[in-house]
Enzyme design. Structure first.
Site, mmCIF file in Angstrom:
data_model
loop_
_atom_site.group_PDB
_atom_site.id
_atom_site.type_symbol
_atom_site.label_atom_id
_atom_site.label_comp_id
_atom_site.label_asym_id
_atom_site.label_seq_id
_atom_site.Cartn_x
_atom_site.Cartn_y
_atom_site.Cartn_z
ATOM 1 N N SER A 412 0.893 -1.362 0.053
ATOM 2 C CA SER A 412 -0.021 -0.192 -0.016
ATOM 3 C C SER A 412 0.805 1.266 -0.113
ATOM 4 O O SER A 412 0.343 2.395 -0.525
ATOM 5 C CB SER A 412 -0.925 -0.077 1.040
ATOM 6 O OG SER A 412 -0.433 -0.644 2.407
ATOM 7 N N HIS A 433 -3.604 -3.540 -5.302
ATOM 8 C CA HIS A 433 -3.842 -3.164 -3.947
ATOM 9 C C HIS A 433 -5.308 -3.233 -3.322
ATOM 10 O O HIS A 433 -6.300 -2.697 -3.775
ATOM 11 C CB HIS A 433 -3.538 -1.700 -3.642
ATOM 12 C CG HIS A 433 -3.589 -1.176 -2.137
ATOM 13 N ND1 HIS A 433 -3.738 0.177 -2.195
ATOM 14 C CD2 HIS A 433 -3.519 -1.574 -0.967
ATOM 15 C CE1 HIS A 433 -3.904 0.484 -0.781
ATOM 16 N NE2 HIS A 433 -3.458 -0.553 -0.178
ATOM 17 N N GLU A 445 -7.207 -1.265 -6.129
ATOM 18 C CA GLU A 445 -6.383 -0.314 -6.979
ATOM 19 C C GLU A 445 -5.669 -1.070 -7.748
ATOM 20 O O GLU A 445 -4.855 -2.058 -7.198
ATOM 21 C CB GLU A 445 -5.686 0.599 -6.086
ATOM 22 C CG GLU A 445 -6.456 1.712 -5.544
ATOM 23 C CD GLU A 445 -5.414 2.831 -4.675
ATOM 24 O OE1 GLU A 445 -5.902 3.950 -4.676
ATOM 25 O OE2 GLU A 445 -4.588 2.482 -3.824
ATOM 26 N N ASN A 483 -4.768 6.294 -0.532
ATOM 27 C CA ASN A 483 -3.990 6.579 0.894
ATOM 28 C C ASN A 483 -3.295 7.874 0.742
ATOM 29 O O ASN A 483 -3.224 8.426 1.778
ATOM 30 C CB ASN A 483 -2.959 5.512 1.025
ATOM 31 C CG ASN A 483 -3.723 4.232 1.758
ATOM 32 O OD1 ASN A 483 -4.907 4.329 2.496
ATOM 33 N ND2 ASN A 483 -2.984 3.243 1.659
#
Ligand code: T1G
Length: 655
Positions: A412, A433, A445, A483
């Site tokens: 991540s 991800h 992702e 993120n």
């Protein structure tokens, strides 16, 4: 003239009206008109005694044509068509396969009978589009199923499978078999012949609505208001249902129509429509058109922790055979127990039978030897977020897997290019991800490195389709799309705290805005230490990472719920956040005495920060289109769907 979308066949004295309007037989103006003409023609045919309504293709009518919603409604209007079918001089029998949704189910409600294949489902998902049923769904449904079942169907928007729909009184018979063209057709014809031997039941519109228990409406309204948090449609749907229970049919119909038209033009409906189309476009990106994905059957997962086990569960749910690898026997046993635990949870919640859970486990194998991956088509690495550990895994994979096997990292925060460094055949490498819990969260992702081959990228999207996930392609940067926005959001929330806004007030503002949780309570739940360690790592590598308020808390041992406190305090065994004197004292030197902000301003400011980061991400090419940013926020971070995502909500995209 365009091709007709309705054809009429016949079997003795029974007519077959067959709709063929791909892809999902949506009720376009042409279809409404042709159905009307069919009703006129069959009424006038003295040899016809009953009419079976069937659909070609993958599904029964999936609803109104959502792409017509931005335009003025055109005649014949759907409520009139439903009445027309109900008023036909011969009984119509809806024969349902796939999904009868929204206007599709309303057409079925106008029919005198409904039969469905076992695999079919029926539902009124309008609230998920920010509207309410607009063609008698709220008025006819309670006449068949009662107000309690109708309220659940209409305010929840979730479809019911045939067996449950039959138990609720919404359909008359479940037809065994699988093939709509054969089993359903034959079953519906047999049903029709049998029905003609008995007196007809009353029309749905002529049935009464049974009065609910006293207190029913007050209870429903307060529960719905609590869930809605500003979302309009579920409450308006409930009001329409109540009208159906308390007023005559025609008056309730007028109320439903007015509500429907009002909501159709609303901002929330526009947002939900934009999400609807973005979600459907996401699995098949235009830039991969014509690129053939590789076949996937056997998948390896490295690491049996929370993430690895969740990924393995998602793969097994979709029918892939899975091999889970761990570094030693003890870790492997834990990984196996984690996976078993996920399926046991499914059994407990009634989502899986014992036998299904066993079959899920039977399709997974467990090993400490990478040689077990010799035949794998894809391997997903989900081990500790440390570059050395990850590289060692890929060195093993390069040694044991076929050279064409796809190798994926679930990192991540690390740079996937660094993870892939030294790998032979880097064209088969990709970032996938997942979000925790990986068998539940819809977002995936997909992060290609510069060498990733187009077929490998296309296979990432094909995997997402097979897993029922929403894929979004992300470029390489710290945190990818989601993120990275989260980091900016948290920093902005901390800035408000520094300016003197109360922590609990910020969380409440975001909850009021429609998030399940605010930024601080969410950190307490997930733990503050992971992001802290990542910042410390960056500092150790010589990068300038300013001290955050979260750092102060972690250094004082306040890592969140798991340590009994983080931003808030928690009583032992409790999850309810309590304001913390310790936190106040720790942070006091960093906090200015500011003037308070109202909640709306707080939420708008924080959403504005998310959108600004989204814009930067787009400018850098890390996200390919604004709707991708919105899908990431909605499916990975709890952004309220009915606000359309940060880009939609701030006017940065319209559809
Ligand atoms: N209108 C227009 N296009 C639609 C559509 C619709 N209702 N439903 C699907 N599509 C398109 C979709 O964009 C995609 O297009 C293709 O069909 C295949 O969809 C008056 C107010 C039926 C379960 O909310 O749930 O009725 O990308 O990939 O996985 O009360 O589609 O190929 O160009 O999703 O097989 C209520 C929404 C409307 C149903 C099939 N109905 N659809 O799933 O295919 S409101 C809905 C679905 C209403 C009345 C009112 C699913 C499906 P493209 P797909 P799928």
């Amino acid at each position: 003239m365009s091709e007709p979308v309705v054809s009429i066949g016949r079997e003795g004295e029974i007519a077959l009206v067959i709709i063929d309007n791909p892809p999902v037989n949506a009720l376009s103006q042409a279809l409404r008109q042709e159905l009307w003409a069919a009703a006129d023609r069959l009424d006038a045919d003295p040899e016809i005694k009953a009419v079976v309504l069937l659909c070609a293709g993958r599904t029964f009518i999936a609803g109104a044509d959502v792409s017509e919603f931005g335009k003025p409604p055109m005649e014949p209007h759907l409520p009139d068509l439903v009445d027309r079918i109900e008023d036909a001089t011969k009984p119509w029998i809806a024969a349902i396969h796939g999904s009868a949704l929204g206007g599709g189910f309303e057409v079925a409600l106008g029919c005198r009978f409904r039969v469905a294949l076992e695999s079919a489902s029926v539902g009124l998902p309008e609230v998920t589009l920010g509207i309410i049923p607009g063609a008698s769904g709220t008025v006819r449904t309670p006449r068949l199923a009662g107000v309690a079942a109708a309220a659940e169907l209409i305010t929840g928007g979730r479809p019911l499978k045939a067996a449950k729909a039959k138990a609720a009184g919404l359909i008359d018979a479940v037809i065994h078999g699988e093939d709509p063209g054969e089993d359903l057709r034959a079953g519906a014809l047999a049903f029709a012949r049998e029905a003609l031997t008995r007196p007809l039941p009353p029309k749905t519109s002529e049935r009464p609505v049974a009065a609910p228990e006293p207190g029913f409406w007050a209870e429903q309204e307060s529960a719905a208001a609590k869930r809605a948090k500003g979302e309009a449609a579920p409450l308006r749907a409930l009001a329409s249902l109540r009208k159906a229970a308390e007023a005559p049919f025609a008056e309730a119909m007028a109320f439903e129509r007015a509500t429907f038209l009002d909501l159709r033009g609303s901002e929330q409906a526009a947002a939900l429509r934009a999400v609807f189309f973005a979600e459907r476009a996401a699995p098949r990106p235009v830039h991969l058109k014509g690129v053939e994905p590789k076949a996937l059957k056997r998948v390896g997962v490295i690491g049996g922790g929370t993430m690895g086990a969740g990924i393995a569960a998602a793969l097994r749910d979709a029918g892939f055979s899975v091999t889970l690898i761990e570094r030693d026997a003890e870790a492997l046993a834990r990984g196996e127990a984690n996976l078993r635990g996920i399926f046991a949870g499914g059994v407990k919640r009634g989502k899986l039978t014992e036998a299904q859970a066993e079959a899920r486990m039977a399709g997974a194998s467990f090993s400490t030897d990478y040689a077990a991956l010799a035949e794998a088509d894809l391997v997903i690495e989900a081990v500790f977020e440390e570059i050395g550990v990850k590289r060692a895994v890929f060195a093993e994979l390069a040694r044991h897997c076929r050279p064409e096997a796809i190798l994926a990292t679930n990192t991540s925060y690390l740079d996937p290019r660094a993870v892939a460094e030294g790998l032979s055949h880097p064209e088969r490498f990709i970032g996938l991800h997942f979000f925790s819990p990986a068998n539940v969260m819809k977002l995936l992702e997909i992060v290609p490195i510069p060498e990733t081959a187009p077929e490998v990228l296309a296979t990432g999207f094909a995997l997402a389709r097979a897993l029922g996930k929403i894929p979004v392609q992300a470029g390489i940067c710290e945190g990818f799309i989601g993120n990275r926005i989260l980091k900016r959001y948290r920093a902005a929330a901390e800035n408000l705290v520094r300016q003197g806004v109360a922590i609990a007030e910020i969380d409440a503002a975001m909850r009021d805005h429609g998030f399940a949780m605010g930024p601080f309570e969410a950190q307490d739940l997930g733990g503050l230490d992971i992001a802290f360690l990542q910042r410390e790592g960056a500092r150790a590598a010589g990068r300038n990472v300013p001290e955050t308020l979260g750092d102060l808390l972690v250094k004082a041992g306040r890592k969140g719920q798991k340590t009994g406190g983080g931003w808030y305090d928690y009583a032992p065994g409790e999850r309810k956040p309590q304001a913390s004197a310790a936190t106040t004292e720790l942070l006091a030197p960093r906090i200015a005495l500011g003037s308070p902000l109202d909640r709306k301003t707080i939420a708008e400011r924080l959403v504005g920060e998310m959108a600004a980061e989204g814009e930067a991400i787009l400018a850098e090419g890390v996200a390919l289109q604004p709707s991708d940013v919105d899908l990431v926020e909605i499916h990975g971070y709890g952004f309220p769907r009915w606000r359309g995502g940060p880009m939609f909500a701030t006017g940065r995209r319209s559809s």
